[in-house]
Design a protein around this motif. Structure first.
Motif, short mmCIF file in Angstrom:
data_model
loop_
_atom_site.label_atom_id
_atom_site.label_comp_id
_atom_site.label_asym_id
_atom_site.label_seq_id
_atom_site.Cartn_x
_atom_site.Cartn_y
_atom_site.Cartn_z
N VAL A 25 83.16 12.76 5.38
CA VAL A 25 83.00 14.13 5.12
C VAL A 25 83.94 14.37 4.04
O VAL A 25 85.40 14.13 4.04
CB VAL A 25 83.46 14.72 6.40
N GLY A 26 83.68 14.94 2.90
CA GLY A 26 84.51 15.16 1.78
C GLY A 26 84.86 16.64 1.98
O GLY A 26 84.04 17.52 2.67
N LEU A 27 86.09 17.15 2.01
CA LEU A 27 86.76 18.38 2.19
C LEU A 27 87.30 18.88 1.08
O LEU A 27 88.16 18.39 0.48
CB LEU A 27 87.77 18.28 3.30
N ILE A 28 86.95 20.04 0.70
CA ILE A 28 87.36 20.76 -0.73
C ILE A 28 87.90 22.11 -0.03
O ILE A 28 87.22 22.97 0.61
CB ILE A 28 86.50 21.12 -1.57
N SER A 29 89.03 22.55 -0.65
CA SER A 29 89.61 24.09 0.19
C SER A 29 90.47 24.64 -0.80
O SER A 29 90.93 24.08 -1.88
CB SER A 29 90.58 23.69 1.36
N ARG A 30 90.54 25.90 -0.61
CA ARG A 30 91.51 26.87 -1.66
C ARG A 30 92.98 26.81 -0.76
O ARG A 30 93.90 27.26 -1.56
CB ARG A 30 90.84 28.00 -1.87
N SER A 31 92.93 26.70 0.27
CA SER A 31 94.12 26.62 1.24
C SER A 31 94.67 25.44 1.59
O SER A 31 93.94 24.81 2.48
CB SER A 31 93.79 27.74 2.23
N GLU A 55 80.27 7.46 -3.42
CA GLU A 55 79.37 6.81 -2.38
C GLU A 55 80.17 6.73 -1.20
O GLU A 55 79.37 6.39 -0.24
CB GLU A 55 79.34 5.32 -3.15
N HIS A 56 81.28 7.21 -0.91
CA HIS A 56 81.73 7.05 0.37
C HIS A 56 81.55 8.45 1.00
O HIS A 56 81.97 8.80 2.33
CB HIS A 56 83.19 6.80 0.45
N THR A 57 81.23 9.43 0.41
CA THR A 57 80.93 10.89 1.06
C THR A 57 79.46 11.16 1.27
O THR A 57 78.60 10.80 0.44
CB THR A 57 81.43 11.94 -0.09
N ASP A 58 79.48 11.57 2.49
CA ASP A 58 77.83 11.90 3.15
C ASP A 58 77.38 13.38 2.94
O ASP A 58 76.33 13.78 2.92
CB ASP A 58 77.61 11.08 4.35
N ILE A 59 78.57 14.18 3.39
CA ILE A 59 78.40 15.42 3.37
C ILE A 59 79.98 16.24 2.89
O ILE A 59 80.92 15.43 3.07
CB ILE A 59 78.14 16.10 4.97
N ILE A 60 79.45 17.44 2.73
CA ILE A 60 80.60 18.17 1.91
C ILE A 60 81.01 19.50 2.68
O ILE A 60 80.33 20.07 2.86
CB ILE A 60 80.37 18.52 0.44
N VAL A 61 82.30 19.79 3.06
CA VAL A 61 82.72 20.84 3.59
C VAL A 61 83.64 21.57 2.66
O VAL A 61 84.71 21.06 2.17
CB VAL A 61 83.78 20.57 4.86
N LEU A 62 83.35 22.82 2.29
CA LEU A 62 83.95 23.51 1.26
C LEU A 62 84.33 25.05 2.01
O LEU A 62 83.91 25.48 2.75
CB LEU A 62 82.75 24.31 0.31
N VAL A 63 85.77 25.01 1.79
CA VAL A 63 86.60 25.86 2.73
C VAL A 63 87.23 27.08 1.45
O VAL A 63 88.09 26.71 0.79
CB VAL A 63 87.71 25.35 3.46
N VAL A 105 75.99 20.49 2.24
CA VAL A 105 77.26 21.31 2.16
C VAL A 105 77.50 22.19 3.27
O VAL A 105 76.55 22.90 3.61
CB VAL A 105 77.62 22.13 0.69
N ILE A 106 78.68 22.25 3.91
CA ILE A 106 78.85 23.24 4.99
C ILE A 106 80.06 24.10 4.16
O ILE A 106 80.80 23.40 3.85
CB ILE A 106 79.28 22.58 6.30
N ALA A 107 79.87 25.29 4.73
CA ALA A 107 80.92 26.34 3.98
C ALA A 107 81.57 26.91 5.21
O ALA A 107 81.09 27.30 6.29
CB ALA A 107 80.38 27.23 3.10
N TYR A 108 83.04 27.76 4.91
CA TYR A 108 83.66 28.34 5.71
C TYR A 108 84.53 29.23 4.92
O TYR A 108 84.98 28.92 3.74
CB TYR A 108 84.76 27.75 6.65
N VAL A 109 84.48 30.59 5.25
CA VAL A 109 85.15 31.58 4.43
C VAL A 109 86.31 32.42 5.07
O VAL A 109 86.03 32.84 6.28
CB VAL A 109 84.45 32.55 3.89
#
Length: 303
Positions: free
Chosen positions: A147-153, A198-206, A229-233
């Motif tokens: 799971v790849g995780l990208i966030s602003r916080s 290649e190691h990331t199957d899904i991305i979570v964007l926060v 992609v899954i998102a959370y705000v």
């Protein structure tokens, strides 16, 4: 980009107490810290890491460096980053908070000209669980996975990594793009990096309220990203029109050119939904959406 255990890392401002503490954590995690830079401290060591007065002197002594992590005072950060770029370093992690906006503008112009990736400012950096720590992420919350995780916080990055870990969902990479008003790398840049990983199957964007980076990310995902992609705000319950504490969460809906709703949680959620991106209502719901998207069976407790 080089985000592997072979990454050779420099710390600028290593004599700063925060840098000294986290240098030890990074080294223990297995990060290859080959040198530190602090003017006036050349010839000393921090946790066995040789310290130099200048980046150029560090490179002359230890050879090529892939990434620098900057802990300097905000008014010294621009000079530190430009010194690193001049020395050929093309990955910069800015831990420092509160770098003057005009300094960031100058830095980003130089970074664009030299194809330098800038993470931050006001960022805990990048982590590849089990392999590499570039910054101050609390490693106990992370576990290797896809799971790849990208966030602003920063703190939300940690919280959601922990939620994923507790649900048995490891992470391929975690990055916080930073909480200051002007940031280096963007959501689209990191979406592209993780889409190609290649190691990331899904991305979570926060995301969080303020600005239009989430709206831009939603459009980019619909146009260019193949992986789910899954998102959370964050900030859905914040009072509309009030400036809130987090440096990156200054509500931009007051800027008339963007419209009255841009910057609000509703605007961002709508943008994700239009792009057919599932949006979690709260952090603990993210693992459920990830499992549903990847079609991983969810265990139900028996009564």
């Amino acid at each position: 980009m080089n985000f592997t255990p072979h990454n050779r890392v420099l710390i600028q401002g290593i004599s700063d107490p925060l840098a000294t503490i986290h240098a030890s954590h990074m080294k223990t995690y297995g990060t290859r810290l080959v040198a530190g830079v602090s003017p006036g401290y050349g010839g000393t060591e921090v946790h066995g890491i040789p310290v130099f007065d200048l980046v150029e002197m560090a490179l002359s002594a230890v050879g090529e460096i892939d990434t620098t992590i900057i802990f300097t005072h905000p008014y010294a950060a621009l000079d530190a980053a430009l010194e690193a770029i001049a020395a050929g370093i093309r990955q910069i992690v800015l831990i420092t908070e509160g770098i003057p906006p005009l300094d960031m503008v100058k830095l980003l112009r130089k970074a664009e000209m030299t194809e330098t990736l800038v993470v931050g400012p006001n960022s805990p950096g990048v982590i590849v669980p089990g392999q590499l720590l570039l910054g101050i992420h609390p490693t106990e919350f992370y576990t290797p996975g896809s799971v790849g995780l990208i966030s602003r916080s920063g703190t939300l990055t940690y919280e959601i990594a922990r939620e994923l870990t507790l649900a048995g969902l490891g992470q391929s990479m975690g990055v916080c793009i930073g909480g200051d008003a002007i940031m280096g790398s963007s959501f689209p840049q990191w979406l592209e990096i993780m889409d190609e990983d290649e190691h990331t199957d899904i991305i979570v964007l926060v995301g969080e309220i303020g600005g239009d980076s989430e709206e831009e990310a939603a459009h980019y995902i619909a146009e260019a990203i193949d992986k789910p992609v899954i998102a959370y705000v964050a900030g859905q319950t914040a009072p509309k029109g009030r400036r809130v504490g987090h440096a990156g969460a200054i509500i931009a809906s007051q800027i008339s050119i963007l419209g009255s709703e841009i910057g609000t949680a509703a605007s961002k959620i709508t943008a994700f939904e239009r792009a057919k991106i599932p949006v979690a209502n709260y952090p603990s719901q993210i693992p459920t959406l990830v499992k549903k998207t990847l079609r991983i069976p969810t265990k139900h407790s028996s009564v």
